[in-house]
Write a protein that holds these residues in place. Structure first.
Motif, PDB file in Angstrom:
ATOM      1  N   ALA A  42       0.840  -1.210   0.000  1.00  0.00           N
ATOM      2  CA  ALA A  42       0.000   0.000   0.000  1.00  0.00           C
ATOM      3  C   ALA A  42       0.866   1.247   0.000  1.00  0.00           C
ATOM      4  CB  ALA A  42      -0.889   0.016   1.242  1.00  0.00           C
ATOM      5  N   VAL A  43       0.279   2.314  -0.485  1.00  0.00           N
ATOM      6  CA  VAL A  43       0.955   3.602  -0.412  1.00  0.00           C
ATOM      7  C   VAL A  43      -0.058   4.631   0.072  1.00  0.00           C
ATOM      8  CG1 VAL A  43       0.545   3.948  -2.882  1.00  0.00           C
ATOM      9  CG2 VAL A  43       2.211   5.384  -1.716  1.00  0.00           C
ATOM     10  N   GLY A  44       0.402   5.539   0.904  1.00  0.00           N
ATOM     11  CA  GLY A  44      -0.425   6.662   1.354  1.00  0.00           C
ATOM     12  C   GLY A  44       0.394   7.926   1.246  1.00  0.00           C
ATOM     13  N   ALA A  45      -0.191   8.953   0.696  1.00  0.00           N
ATOM     14  CA  ALA A  45       0.545  10.214   0.576  1.00  0.00           C
ATOM     15  C   ALA A  45      -0.361  11.357   1.000  1.00  0.00           C
ATOM     16  CB  ALA A  45       1.034  10.431  -0.856  1.00  0.00           C
TER      17      ALA A  45
ATOM     18  N   LEU B  49       2.297  16.533  13.019  1.00  0.00           N
ATOM     19  CA  LEU B  49       2.618  16.432  11.605  1.00  0.00           C
ATOM     20  C   LEU B  49       1.411  15.841  10.881  1.00  0.00           C
ATOM     21  CD1 LEU B  49       6.240  15.074  12.149  1.00  0.00           C
ATOM     22  CD2 LEU B  49       5.606  17.417  11.535  1.00  0.00           C
ATOM     23  N   ASP B  50       0.491  16.717  10.499  1.00  0.00           N
ATOM     24  CA  ASP B  50      -0.777  16.261   9.914  1.00  0.00           C
ATOM     25  C   ASP B  50      -0.574  15.423   8.655  1.00  0.00           C
ATOM     26  OD1 ASP B  50      -1.883  17.655  11.962  1.00  0.00           O
ATOM     27  OD2 ASP B  50      -2.759  19.264  10.742  1.00  0.00           O
ATOM     28  N   ALA B  51       0.417  15.816   7.837  1.00  0.00           N
ATOM     29  CA  ALA B  51       0.642  15.092   6.587  1.00  0.00           C
ATOM     30  C   ALA B  51       1.064  13.651   6.866  1.00  0.00           C
ATOM     31  CB  ALA B  51       1.706  15.795   5.751  1.00  0.00           C
ATOM     32  N   VAL B  52       1.851  13.465   7.916  1.00  0.00           N
ATOM     33  CA  VAL B  52       2.315  12.113   8.257  1.00  0.00           C
ATOM     34  C   VAL B  52       1.133  11.264   8.731  1.00  0.00           C
ATOM     35  CG1 VAL B  52       3.869  10.771   9.721  1.00  0.00           C
ATOM     36  CG2 VAL B  52       4.591  13.018   8.866  1.00  0.00           C
ATOM     37  N   ARG B  53       0.322  11.864   9.570  1.00  0.00           N
ATOM     38  CA  ARG B  53      -0.835  11.125  10.096  1.00  0.00           C
ATOM     39  C   ARG B  53      -1.775  10.730   8.965  1.00  0.00           C
ATOM     40  NH1 ARG B  53      -2.024  14.557  13.260  1.00  0.00           N
ATOM     41  NH2 ARG B  53      -3.890  15.542  12.418  1.00  0.00           N
ATOM     42  N   LEU B  54      -2.049  11.694   8.068  1.00  0.00           N
ATOM     43  CA  LEU B  54      -2.962  11.412   6.949  1.00  0.00           C
ATOM     44  C   LEU B  54      -2.393  10.351   6.012  1.00  0.00           C
ATOM     45  CD1 LEU B  54      -4.229  14.958   5.916  1.00  0.00           C
ATOM     46  CD2 LEU B  54      -5.630  13.021   6.697  1.00  0.00           C
ATOM     47  N   ALA B  55      -1.116  10.466   5.690  1.00  0.00           N
ATOM     48  CA  ALA B  55      -0.493   9.499   4.777  1.00  0.00           C
ATOM     49  C   ALA B  55      -0.546   8.106   5.395  1.00  0.00           C
ATOM     50  CB  ALA B  55       0.948   9.916   4.479  1.00  0.00           C
ATOM     51  N   ALA B  56      -0.266   8.035   6.696  1.00  0.00           N
ATOM     52  CA  ALA B  56      -0.279   6.736   7.377  1.00  0.00           C
ATOM     53  C   ALA B  56      -1.691   6.153   7.407  1.00  0.00           C
ATOM     54  CB  ALA B  56       0.266   6.890   8.796  1.00  0.00           C
ATOM     55  N   GLU B  57      -2.651   7.010   7.732  1.00  0.00           N
ATOM     56  CA  GLU B  57      -4.053   6.537   7.760  1.00  0.00           C
ATOM     57  C   GLU B  57      -4.443   5.937   6.413  1.00  0.00           C
ATOM     58  OE1 GLU B  57      -5.760   9.842  10.948  1.00  0.00           O
ATOM     59  OE2 GLU B  57      -6.548   9.842   8.885  1.00  0.00           O
ATOM     60  N   ARG B  58      -4.026   6.611   5.335  1.00  0.00           N
ATOM     61  CA  ARG B  58      -4.366   6.141   3.990  1.00  0.00           C
ATOM     62  C   ARG B  58      -3.681   4.807   3.691  1.00  0.00           C
ATOM     63  NH1 ARG B  58      -4.016  12.312   1.579  1.00  0.00           N
ATOM     64  NH2 ARG B  58      -6.003  12.931   2.536  1.00  0.00           N
ATOM     65  N   ALA B  59      -2.441   4.672   4.119  1.00  0.00           N
ATOM     66  CA  ALA B  59      -1.709   3.422   3.857  1.00  0.00           C
ATOM     67  C   ALA B  59      -2.294   2.271   4.678  1.00  0.00           C
ATOM     68  CB  ALA B  59      -0.233   3.613   4.176  1.00  0.00           C
ATOM     69  N   TYR B  60      -2.637   2.577   5.935  1.00  0.00           N
ATOM     70  CA  TYR B  60      -3.234   1.525   6.777  1.00  0.00           C
ATOM     71  C   TYR B  60      -4.563   1.080   6.172  1.00  0.00           C
ATOM     72  CZ  TYR B  60       0.099   2.358  10.628  1.00  0.00           C
ATOM     73  OH  TYR B  60       1.224   2.450  11.394  1.00  0.00           O
ATOM     74  N   LYS B  61      -5.347   2.059   5.732  1.00  0.00           N
ATOM     75  CA  LYS B  61      -6.668   1.743   5.187  1.00  0.00           C
ATOM     76  C   LYS B  61      -6.537   0.900   3.913  1.00  0.00           C
ATOM     77  CE  LYS B  61     -11.058   3.783   3.965  1.00  0.00           C
ATOM     78  NZ  LYS B  61     -11.689   4.909   3.290  1.00  0.00           N
TER      79      LYS B  61
END
Lengths: 350, 129, 382
Positions: free
Chosen positions: C234-237, C253-265
């Motif tokens: 998976a990739v999240g950005a 670090l909102d961008a890190v949290r969002l990217a991680a959430e997307r990758a986990y999902k």
């Protein structure tokens, strides 16, 4: 009547002691401190120049005047340390303070007299009816060559005055100017430091013009030295203004309040103007001030001011001159001082 | 370093703290076209009073060459009383005097000289009050 | 969308490479990756570089690099997202394969940082030029302001913060590619020179020349090239504000949290499933903030947990087995790909002494600026 409707002074917080400079050049500090009546002088922070000093002084003047900056019709900065050789100082100031763009702007230079020159022209504009308000500033980050006698006195600071017709703080009663060609002090283009004629800067220059202008101004006004609460003269050191003042018939007491040189040094174009702000900080309604500047080259501008009732309302609205001189300050050693004043040869940044 | 073209267009915010206040109450010192949270495009121009509070800060010991004569110098993130956030140097103080939560006032100062022959960069810095 | 695998990896030397130009370094990594994947031709190349123009006066890397790795005619793209340039190149290369547009795609990153004297000014272009860099702030300065606030708010001590680089260097000892493969002590950190208070030299990642490349292909073709394909699970950005002062909370670090959430999902995984993570520890404080945003620790607790060894072998999760940016080196545009390279080495089981046992899922987190952009990848051993 036309007069000052707002005034402000700004003096940087950095200082170097006379003794630190004397030590560097192997001179006797005590002799110099006593001879020049100078204990220390102000030094601009590394990020301060004539423009930033002028902006801060003018901000205080605007605060005391309460006027809309947009109503100012002319801005003149007098200095012999304009940061650019070509490009005005005044343009930076108007954009920083929200003045103009419908405004007349010019930078003045006339050695140490450039500040009162700016005041003189600003005042004349309002008096002639050309405009309602005009701003005149005298400010310098004065230059003196390392090891030259001037290095002990050349300091940094400035004062700003807004002239207008309404809500005047101090009316201008009389003015006079006195000018000849006298090469007592000069700086050629591209040179870092000014040169001077040593003792020739005294009698034939400073005293001749101050006394010439002062006598003519007294005569024009029909006033006597005793009619004034205060007198202020250009202050290349502590001794000259006292000598010139007493020669004209003023007492030491009348001169003391504006004798800022002892704590600040000689701010060149800002010298007698900051002396004037120190007096305006404490003057009472109805009291008069006698002021004569001096600029090498050479000439003097003289003003007679009379404080109005309004002055007491604004004195506390911005920092006072002596409070800035005696307040929090930072002392530099000679090496740091050289760096702050740009007297060290650096590589260029590409 | 700026060039004179880029420098000149930043004068309104840098010299006199011209800012934008959007309908949501969001205040931006940097020039924007939309409120980043609401998407709202309408705003009024305001001039920041110049007073604010330090949210965090650092003392820079190693800088870009253009700033190397000023080191060490304090840089802080400041929230103005209107709510605008900005980054600026804190000057006329010893670094030890600076604190998170300290009150500051913005003043007009020189930022750098662009070498010996380039333009002089001016802008806002903060002093402790 | 097709599933995608990494079939080849290549990495150049990391360090002060005085004899090698930007093209030399990239060619070294790219040719090594192609050899590792047993391929001769690529369909497309994505190269991440933060600032080849300012560092070396060379733009147009798409043309330069395809030519100099013997791939004239291939589609080529140079990707820039500050220090997240490499991770961004990886994501776009992944999409090109996943979409079916190309079969063999090279994702690379390169930075030649030692050709200039004033690197601070170049790195600062990743901040807001008019509203941050103009005022003299540096990248160490931006992260120092985060460190100052984090320590103020959560009571993290300077000694605890110093444990982070100490652990990174311990990991790097076993990484032959690392720029600084030696151990340091807390004392080394505390006695190193101040860069931006409270950060000292040993809190900061170094300046590094280097390149890294990976070769991607559809998972269904992977076995044709290698016995040990690694799946891009998976990739999240995501992006955040470019200016640190515009972060809603300066130390989040909102961008890190969002990217991680997307990758986990996208992967259906959660932090507990991840065996190791290569994080963007450009500064000691960054490792803490990132580890919290990725969900490995609660906010405000990461600092103390990492200082206690929760981010090394035997802890909660192994963070930066490679030594991370701090000890392995940080050639900014190459870092995102170098993280993928390490993840593939681990998931192939080829990491030797630094091998994370039974590693099934590895994560990489590559970040631009003070959190202005972030790309997270999850890779899976097959």
């Amino acid at each position: 009547m036309v007069g000052i409707v707002g005034y402000g002074a700004y003096i940087p917080k950095y200082r170097i002691k006379t003794s630190s400079i004397a030590e560097q050049w192997g001179n006797d500090a005590t002799t110099i401190e006593q001879g020049l009546m100078l204990k220390e002088k102000s030094v601009p922070n590394i990020d301060e120049d004539t423009i930033t000093i002028s902006v801060q002084a003018a901000k205080y003047a605007l605060k005391r005047s309460g006027i809309d900056p947009q109503k100012i019709g002319a801005v003149y900065i007098g200095s012999e340390s304009h940061p650019y050789a070509v490009k005005p100082s005044g343009t930076v100031l108007i954009d920083a303070l929200g003045i103009g763009p419908d405004v007349h702007v010019a930078d003045f230079e006339f050695a140490c007299k450039a500040g009162t020159e700016a005041m003189f022209v600003a005042y004349s504009h309002v008096k002639s009816g050309n405009m309602d308000y005009a701003l005149g500033i005298g400010a310098d980050t004065s230059q003196g060559a390392p090891s030259d006698a001037l290095e002990y006195s050349a300091s940094a600071g400035g004062a700003a005055f807004i002239f207008g017709k309404e809500n005047v703080l101090a009316n201008v009663l009389f003015t006079h100017s006195y000018t000849t060609d006298t090469a007592d002090f000069w700086r050629r283009e591209y040179m870092h430091y000014p040169r001077h004629g040593g003792r020739f800067t005294g009698e034939p220059a400073y005293f001749k013009h101050i006394l010439g202008c002062g006598k003519a101004l007294l005569e024009k006004s029909g006033l006597k030295p005793s009619d004034f609460a205060y007198a202020v003269f250009h202050m290349p050191n502590g001794k000259f203004p006292l000598k010139a003042g007493t020669t004209l018939g003023f007492t030491k007491n009348q001169i003391q309040a504006g004798l800022v040189v002892t704590a600040m040094g000689n701010t060149y174009s800002g010298s007698s103007p900051t002396g004037l702000t120190a007096i305006l900080d404490i003057i009472k309604p109805g009291e008069k001030v006698f002021m004569v500047s001096f600029g090498s080259g050479a000439g003097s501008d003289g003003f007679i001011f009379e404080a109005t009732e309004k002055i007491s309302e604004v004195q506390d609205l911005a920092p006072k001159t002596w409070d800035q001189l005696n307040g929090k300050r930072f002392y530099l050693d000679y090496g740091k001082y050289l760096a702050y004043r740009g007297k060290i040869l650096f590589n260029d940044i590409v | 370093m700026a060039n004179s073209q880029r420098y000149t267009r930043e004068i309104p915010h840098r010299y006199r703290l011209e800012a934008q206040k959007f309908k949501s109450g969001f205040v931006s010192l940097s020039r924007r076209y939309v409120d980043p949270e609401t998407g709202e495009q309408e705003y009024e121009k305001i001039i920041l009073k110049g007073t604010g509070t330090i949210l965090t800060y650092t003392v820079i010991y190693v800088s870009a060459d253009a700033f190397s004569k000023q080191t060490p110098f304090v840089i802080a993130i400041i929230e103005t009383d209107e709510g605008a956030r900005l980054t600026a140097q804190v000057v006329d103080c010893e670094p030890e005097e600076v604190r998170i939560g300290a009150r500051v006032e913005l003043v007009f100062r020189k930022i750098i000289n662009e070498g010996h022959s380039g333009i002089i960069n001016y802008g806002y810095k903060a002093v402790l009050i | 969308m097709r599933e995608v695998a990494v079939i080849g990896i290549g990495i150049s030397k990391f360090g002060e490479l005085w004899d090698q130009s930007i093209r030399d370094i990239f060619a070294e990594a790219a040719l090594s990756a192609m050899k590792n994947a047993n391929i001769k031709k690529i369909d497309a190349l994505y190269v991440g570089s933060m600032s080849s123009g300012l560092y070396t006066m060379q733009e147009h890397l798409s043309s330069l690099m395809t030519d100099y790795i013997g791939q004239r005619g291939a589609a080529g793209f140079r990707i820039e997202s500050a220090c997240a340039s490499g991770g961004s190149a990886m994501r776009l290369a992944y999409l090109e394969v996943a979409s079916g547009m190309s079969d063999i795609v090279l994702a690379g990153g390169v930075e030649k940082m030692w050709d200039v004297d004033d690197g601070s000014a170049i790195l600062a272009t990743a901040s807001d030029q008019e509203y941050e860099a103009y005022h003299g702030v540096t990248f160490p300065g931006l992260y120092a302001m985060m460190a100052k606030l984090y320590m103020h708010r959560y009571g993290l001590t300077r000694e605890e913060l110093a444990q982070i680089p100490v652990i990174s260097h311990k990991h790097a000892v076993n990484n032959p590619n690392a720029q600084y493969p030696f151990e340091i002590t807390v004392d080394t950190v505390l006695k190193s020179s101040l860069v931006a208070d409270p950060l000292r030299l040993m809190d900061c990642s170094p300046i590094t020349d280097g390149a890294a490349c990976v070769i991607l292909c559809p998972l269904e073709m992977a076995k044709d090239f290698t016995d040990k394909p690694v799946k891009v699970k998976a990739v999240g950005a995501a992006t955040g504000t470019i200016a640190l002062h515009d972060h809603k909370d300066i130390i989040r670090l909102d961008a890190v949290r969002l990217a991680a959430e997307r990758a986990y999902k996208a992967s259906g995984l959660s932090p507990q499933d991840i065996d190791f993570v290569e994080v963007h520890d450009c500064f000691s404080i960054a490792q803490i903030l990132v580890a919290e945003e990725l969900g490995f620790f609660s906010f405000g607790e990461g600092g103390k947990a990492l200082a206690e060894g929760q981010g090394t072998y035997g802890g909660k999760i192994v963070i930066n087995p490679s030594g991370g940016l701090k000890a392995k080196g940080h050639p900014v545009g190459a870092t995102g790909i170098a993280q993928i390279v390490e993840a593939v080495i681990q998931l192939r089981g080829e990491a030797g002494k630094r091998q994370v046992n039974n590693a099934k899922f590895g994560m990489t987190q590559n970040m631009g600026g003070s959190g202005g952009s972030c790309v997270v990848h999850i890779l899976e051993a097959l």
